[in-house]
Enzyme design. Structure first.
Site, short mmCIF file in Angstrom:
data_model
loop_
_atom_site.label_atom_id
_atom_site.label_comp_id
_atom_site.label_asym_id
_atom_site.label_seq_id
_atom_site.Cartn_x
_atom_site.Cartn_y
_atom_site.Cartn_z
N LYS A 1 2.94 -4.44 -14.43
CA LYS A 1 1.95 -4.63 -13.37
C LYS A 1 1.51 -3.25 -12.91
O LYS A 1 2.35 -2.39 -12.61
CB LYS A 1 2.58 -5.42 -12.22
CG LYS A 1 1.64 -5.76 -11.08
CD LYS A 1 2.22 -6.89 -10.24
CE LYS A 1 1.39 -7.19 -9.01
NZ LYS A 1 1.52 -6.16 -7.97
N CYS B 1 3.28 0.13 -7.63
CA CYS B 1 3.62 0.27 -6.21
C CYS B 1 3.12 1.61 -5.67
O CYS B 1 3.42 2.66 -6.23
CB CYS B 1 5.14 0.15 -6.01
SG CYS B 1 5.57 0.24 -4.27
N PRO C 1 5.12 -10.27 -7.46
CA PRO C 1 6.15 -9.74 -6.58
C PRO C 1 5.59 -9.24 -5.25
O PRO C 1 4.55 -8.59 -5.22
CB PRO C 1 6.71 -8.54 -7.35
CG PRO C 1 6.23 -8.69 -8.75
CD PRO C 1 5.00 -9.49 -8.71
N ARG D 1 -1.05 -11.87 -1.11
CA ARG D 1 -1.18 -12.08 0.34
C ARG D 1 -1.78 -13.44 0.69
O ARG D 1 -1.46 -14.00 1.73
CB ARG D 1 -2.02 -10.95 0.95
CG ARG D 1 -1.29 -9.60 0.97
CD ARG D 1 -2.23 -8.47 1.29
NE ARG D 1 -3.29 -8.37 0.28
CZ ARG D 1 -4.39 -7.65 0.40
NH1 ARG D 1 -4.60 -6.97 1.51
NH2 ARG D 1 -5.28 -7.62 -0.57
N ASN E 1 -5.86 -9.39 -10.28
CA ASN E 1 -5.21 -9.45 -8.97
C ASN E 1 -5.96 -8.61 -7.95
O ASN E 1 -6.45 -7.54 -8.25
CB ASN E 1 -3.76 -8.95 -9.15
CG ASN E 1 -3.00 -8.78 -7.84
OD1 ASN E 1 -2.45 -7.73 -7.56
ND2 ASN E 1 -2.98 -9.82 -7.02
N GLY E 2 -6.00 -9.16 -6.73
CA GLY E 2 -6.57 -8.42 -5.62
C GLY E 2 -7.60 -9.23 -4.86
O GLY E 2 -8.64 -9.61 -5.42
N ASP E 3 -7.28 -9.54 -3.59
CA ASP E 3 -8.23 -10.16 -2.67
C ASP E 3 -8.59 -11.60 -3.01
O ASP E 3 -9.70 -12.05 -2.70
CB ASP E 3 -9.52 -9.33 -2.58
CG ASP E 3 -9.26 -7.94 -2.02
OD1 ASP E 3 -8.15 -7.70 -1.51
OD2 ASP E 3 -10.18 -7.09 -2.10
N GLN F 1 11.24 -8.50 -11.43
CA GLN F 1 10.54 -7.22 -11.52
C GLN F 1 11.49 -6.06 -11.26
O GLN F 1 12.26 -6.09 -10.28
CB GLN F 1 9.37 -7.13 -10.52
CG GLN F 1 8.52 -5.89 -10.82
CD GLN F 1 7.45 -5.60 -9.78
OE1 GLN F 1 7.75 -5.45 -8.59
NE2 GLN F 1 6.21 -5.50 -10.20
C1 LIG Z 1 4.27 -7.17 1.51
C2 LIG Z 1 3.90 -6.84 0.10
C3 LIG Z 1 4.88 -6.44 -0.79
C4 LIG Z 1 4.55 -6.13 -2.11
N1 LIG Z 1 5.54 -5.79 -2.98
C5 LIG Z 1 5.24 -5.61 -4.30
C6 LIG Z 1 6.28 -5.39 -5.26
O1 LIG Z 1 7.48 -5.38 -4.93
N2 LIG Z 1 5.92 -5.20 -6.54
C7 LIG Z 1 4.60 -5.23 -6.95
O2 LIG Z 1 4.33 -5.06 -8.13
N3 LIG Z 1 3.62 -5.44 -6.06
C8 LIG Z 1 3.92 -5.65 -4.77
N4 LIG Z 1 2.90 -5.93 -3.88
C9 LIG Z 1 1.52 -6.00 -4.36
C10 LIG Z 1 1.10 -7.45 -4.67
O3 LIG Z 1 1.85 -8.00 -5.72
C11 LIG Z 1 -0.40 -7.49 -5.05
O4 LIG Z 1 -0.58 -6.69 -6.18
C12 LIG Z 1 -1.30 -6.97 -3.93
O5 LIG Z 1 -0.91 -7.48 -2.68
C13 LIG Z 1 -2.76 -7.34 -4.18
O6 LIG Z 1 -2.90 -8.72 -4.31
P1 LIG Z 1 -3.44 -9.67 -3.10
O7 LIG Z 1 -4.79 -9.15 -2.72
O8 LIG Z 1 -3.49 -11.04 -3.72
O9 LIG Z 1 -2.47 -9.55 -1.99
C14 LIG Z 1 3.21 -6.21 -2.56
C15 LIG Z 1 2.23 -6.61 -1.65
C16 LIG Z 1 2.55 -6.93 -0.34
C17 LIG Z 1 1.46 -7.37 0.60
#
Ligand SMILES: Cc1cc2nc3c(=O)[nH]c(=O)nc-3n(C[C@H](O)[C@H](O)[C@H](O)COP(=O)(O)O)c2cc1C
Length: 376
Positions: A139, A100, A17, A225, A200-202, A70
């Site tokens: 999550k 979050c 999400p 991202r 998850n992350g980066d 979610q």
């Molecule tokens: C713009 C944005 C909105 C997000 N909204 C949610 C959300 O609604 N629910 C959630 O569990 N995580 C949310 N996240 C977190 C992402 O799901 C993810 O855990 C986080 O960006 C780290 O992963 P990444 O490094 O692949 O971006 C959001 C992240 C971004 C950048």
């Protein structure tokens, strides 16, 4: 392949999400490029559902399964009701947001605040679980801050309360998005649990994904991202995990064409004003790294209509690949337009209502020709 309870997955890659991003339009873009990855909606407020009953965030298209909805909140019964609604809307699983970090969310007991309230978190999971027939997932992050990294115990609690999968973002709430995701810590969570763990992350590239899987031993990887403006990274990650080979990247003109389709989808779905305004940051992502793209990107941050966006992108296609590039871009847009409109309108569960709520964009015009004179 991992299973989420009774749900057999066809991919180890998950687009998790993202509020303001993973709407039906974004997911349609991903799904056309990767038929198998796991998807999720944006987070939906359980409390808001209580008052309004329905929420467009839960609009799902039949071709986007497997997909989770979610939900967030901290009142077990209200969360259970939201989960039942999500089940009725066709979700394959319910994901509960316990990660979050945004103060607006955590200042109640929502999102990552629940990592400080494991008893309440357990009650929420158990109540939601007993209210639906589909799998429930959660999550979360590594913990609230560095002095309280409780992701292992939290994961064990979640598993014990009945979740079928967890996604762990390797940062604490205090970090927000700073520093680096700690994949070694995710490995500890994976080791402690029997249910599938998505790390998850980066992760921004296929190489990152494979490294995360190697370091953590996780069952799958969640890429948030990294998919912005780059939906192709999802099938490239899958291919790299499965075959060790890297498919070619999309070329710039194709990126522009898909970027424009994204913009058009948002305009059709949300109306021209909101759709165009939401498109701007997506278009910035689609055009990132294009040689000589900076002035065009600058123009894209200011576009007020879908036609403006089309013109800037056609100019950029020409800048990159000459008149042939411009023509290829415009042809792709034209081909896409009809098929895209019919896909959106035929397949969404909201069906006719959705169609009615779309703002017709009556004409998409470039300086040199009129493309797709179309009223929906
Ligand atoms: C713009 C944005 C909105 C997000 N909204 C949610 C959300 O609604 N629910 C959630 O569990 N995580 C949310 N996240 C977190 C992402 O799901 C993810 O855990 C986080 O960006 C780290 O992963 P990444 O490094 O692949 O971006 C959001 C992240 C971004 C950048």
């Amino acid at each position: 392949m991992p299973r989420i309870g009774s749900l057999n997955l066809k991919s180890r890659v998950y687009v998790p999400p993202m509020a303001g991003v993973t709407d039906i339009v974004f997911r349609n873009i991903i799904r056309r490029i990767d038929p198998n990855c796991l998807l999720s909606t944006e987070m939906v407020s359980s409390r808001a559902l209580l008052h309004r009953g329905e929420n467009r965030i839960m609009d799902l298209a039949p071709d986007e399964h497997p997909i989770g909805i979610q939900i967030f909140g901290h009142e077990p019964e209200i969360m259970a009701e939201a989960a039942q609604r999500a089940q009725r809307r066709g979700a394959n699983f319910i994901d509960i947001n316990m990660g979050c970090p945004v103060p607006k969310i955590t200042k109640g007991k929502d999102g990552c605040a629940l990592m400080r309230e494991p008893d309440l978190a357990r009650e929420i999971i158990a109540t939601v679980k007993s209210a639906v027939d589909i799998p429930v997932t959660v999550k979360f992050r590594l913990g609230w801050d560095d002095t309280s990294r409780n992701a292992v115990e939290f994961g064990e609690m979640a598993e014990d309360a009945g979740v079928s999968m967890v996604t762990v973002h390797g940062r604490t709430r205090q970090q927000l998005y700073s520093g680096k995701a700690d994949w070694d810590f995710i490995a500890k969570v994976k080791k402690a649990l029997s249910v599938p763990v998505f790390g998850n992350g980066d992760v921004f590239s296929p190489e990152d994904a494979v490294r995360l899987l190697e370091i953590t031993g996780c069952d799958g990887v969640a890429v948030a991202r990294g998919s912005l403006g780059n939906p192709w990274v999802i099938p490239r990650i899958t291919a790299f995990i499965e075959t060790g080979r890297l498919p070619p990247e999309a070329d710039d003109v194709e990126r522009l064409a898909v970027g424009f389709r994204h913009c058009l989808g948002l305009v059709l779905y949300k109306g021209e004003r909101i759709g165009t305004s939401e498109s701007r940051r997506h278009l910035t992502h689609y055009t990132k790294g294009m040689s000589g793209g900076a002035p065009f990107r600058n123009r894209l941050t200011q576009v007020g209509t879908v036609t403006d966006a089309l013109n800037v992108m056609a100019d950029l296609a020409e800048h990159i690949a000459g008149p042939e590039g411009r023509q290829r871009f415009l042809n792709a847009v034209e081909n896409d337009y009809t098929s895209y409109c019919s896909t959106l309108t035929e397949t969404t569960t909201a069906g006719k209502d959705l169609l009615l709520s779309m703002t017709p964009c009556s004409e998409v015009r470039t300086d040199s020709q009129t493309i797709a004179v179309a009223t929906v």
